[in-house]
Motif scaffolding. Structure first.
Motif: not given
Length: 73
Positions: A32-39
């Motif tokens: 989830s943290t990685t997904l937010v970082d990508i966005k």
């Protein structure tokens, strides 16, 4: 993760947080943290994520973030 599992995920246009966790071999919180970082990185570079839904990520955004070239059929 097997090649077939990875191929199945990448054959979709949109992946979920749980699929990202499987791709990265991590837990849901890290995914989830990685997904937010990508966005966030897309927004920082003046763009807009292809999918604005919470917990969803367009596969091409994932590929762009990690500089992965998708194989042309």
């Amino acid at each position: 993760m097997t090649y077939l599992e990875r191929e199945k995920i990448f054959s979709k246009d949109v992946i979920s947080t749980s699929e990202l966790a499987r791709l990265l071999d991590c837990n849901i919180a890290t995914a989830s943290t990685t997904l937010v970082d990508i966005k966030d990185s897309i927004v920082r570079n003046g763009g807009k994520p292809r999918i604005d839904a919470r917990g969803k990520l367009h596969v091409q955004d994932y590929c762009d973030y990690y500089r992965i070239k998708r194989r042309e059929e």
